[in-house]
Motif scaffolding. Structure first.
Motif, PDB file in Angstrom:
ATOM      1  N   THR A 124     -88.565  38.712   5.588  1.00  0.00           N
ATOM      2  CA  THR A 124     -88.236  38.979   4.615  1.00  0.00           C
ATOM      3  C   THR A 124     -88.180  37.781   3.384  1.00  0.00           C
ATOM      4  N   SER A 125     -87.754  38.170   2.101  1.00  0.00           N
ATOM      5  CA  SER A 125     -87.585  37.143   0.965  1.00  0.00           C
ATOM      6  C   SER A 125     -86.463  36.205   1.352  1.00  0.00           C
ATOM      7  N   ALA A 126     -86.815  34.878   1.566  1.00  0.00           N
ATOM      8  CA  ALA A 126     -86.078  33.867   1.663  1.00  0.00           C
ATOM      9  C   ALA A 126     -85.892  33.034   0.447  1.00  0.00           C
ATOM     10  N   SER A 154     -89.433  33.834   8.430  1.00  0.00           N
ATOM     11  CA  SER A 154     -88.630  34.888   8.020  1.00  0.00           C
ATOM     12  C   SER A 154     -89.688  36.039   7.563  1.00  0.00           C
ATOM     13  N   LEU A 169     -86.928  29.470   8.020  1.00  0.00           N
ATOM     14  CA  LEU A 169     -87.310  30.083   6.698  1.00  0.00           C
ATOM     15  C   LEU A 169     -88.688  30.373   7.032  1.00  0.00           C
ATOM     16  N   LEU A 226     -81.543  37.236   7.383  1.00  0.00           N
ATOM     17  CA  LEU A 226     -82.818  37.220   7.562  1.00  0.00           C
ATOM     18  C   LEU A 226     -83.488  37.934   8.712  1.00  0.00           C
ATOM     19  N   ASN A 286     -82.238  31.612   0.040  1.00  0.00           N
ATOM     20  CA  ASN A 286     -82.053  30.530   1.136  1.00  0.00           C
ATOM     21  C   ASN A 286     -82.398  28.959   0.344  1.00  0.00           C
TER      22      ASN A 286
END
Length: 309
Positions: A176-178, A174, A171, A153, A181
């Motif tokens: 970016t897409s988590a 983040s 998270l 991430l 996760n």
């Protein structure tokens, strides 16, 4: 890193409190390990698992609390990315391992109370070692997966987290897409937290049923007293873990969740030595042999744990 305690004039009090709990957790659990290792009557499956639990608690508190105390002492409250990832791995390892270990302990008690004739045959040294290896392996694999997924991430924004690096606050930062996760966190929560909680509850339901069949009222009282102490810790630990990890990142709240984290990160490791061992007569006798305190009562031993390491 954002402070857990947002009142500067209370920083000294908070530091003393965290330091006290850290010393109690580390020294208390260390004494338990020494007692179990050096006292032959404690070389039983139950104390073998308790020694593993004590080691997990030392690992958890040692990974988190020193940095927390440093933050309380200094105005500069930062942590490097590498240190953050190391802290994340260590904390995830200890928390995941403890969830599985509590189930193994419940299974041991189930065999001892509900299947006493088969206990010696089933709970051999090799079986106990194998169970412990599985427990640590599950925790290590789960922690490694979460840490590797976190490394992929990118983070931006305020970069404010609580005193330590945990999955939900990371998270939430983040860019970016988590999604992957969050899916893995949910799967881990279902299998590690809820799954083990259900297994532990099932074992203790059988244990309670067997205890109710005991004719002696004194026997029932002692058995329920021991089980109730264990169930209190299980309920507190599982409730906090499930509350923290079962939700998606969007529902994470720094102010609301940081106090919940204190429960399973600081309070539980400090209470475990008292609940699991210091109330046991055999352990108290062993402590008197290890420590030069032959005439010291249990209360005095508890005070000694607050002394310097």
């Amino acid at each position: 890193m954002q402070e857990l305690f947002d009142h500067p004039y209370l920083q000294g009090l908070f530091f003393d409190t965290v330091l006290c709990l850290f010393v109690v957790a580390v020294k208390g659990n260390s004494l338990i390990i020494l007692a179990i290792v050096f006292h032959l009557p404690l070389h039983t499956p139950m104390y073998f698992f308790i020694a593993n639990l004590a080691l997990i608690d030392i690992l958890c508190t040692s990974a988190i609390l020193p940095k927390m105390m440093q933050n309380l002492m200094h105005g500069k409250k930062t942590i490097s990315f590498d240190s953050c990832m190391a802290q994340l791995f260590t904390f995830s390892l200890s928390s995941g391992t403890e969830l599985v270990l509590l189930t193994a302990m419940a299974f041991d008690w189930y065999m001892a109370i509900c299947r006493p004739l088969s206990y010696v045959i089933v709970m051999t040294n090799s079986v106990c070692i194998a169970l412990a290896a599985i427990v640590w392996a599950v925790g290590a694999i789960s922690s490694l997966v979460h840490t590797l997924l976190m490394l992929r991430l990118h983070f931006c924004g305020s970069n404010f987290i609580w005193h330590f690096c945990e999955i939900p606050p990371l998270l939430a930062l983040s860019c970016t897409s988590a999604y992957l996760n969050e899916v893995m966190v949910f799967i881990a929560d279902v299998f590690l937290a809820m799954g083990n909680f259900l297994l532990t509850g099932m074992f203790f339901a059988f244990i309670s049923s067997s205890i109710l069949k005991i004719q002696s009222s004194e026997g029932k009282r002692r058995a329920f007293s021991t089980c109730s102490s264990h169930l209190v810790v299980v309920d507190l630990y599982y409730s906090a873990i499930i509350y923290t990890y079962i939700r998606l990142t969007s529902s994470y709240s720094l102010n609301k969740d940081k106090l919940v984290a204190v429960l399973y990160m600081i309070v539980t490791p400090a209470l475990n030595p008292l609940i699991y061992s210091l109330r046991n007569k055999e352990v108290k006798v062993t402590f008197r042999k290890i420590l030069p305190l032959e005439r010291v009562s249990l209360k005095r031993i508890g005070l000694t744990l607050l002394g310097p390491l």
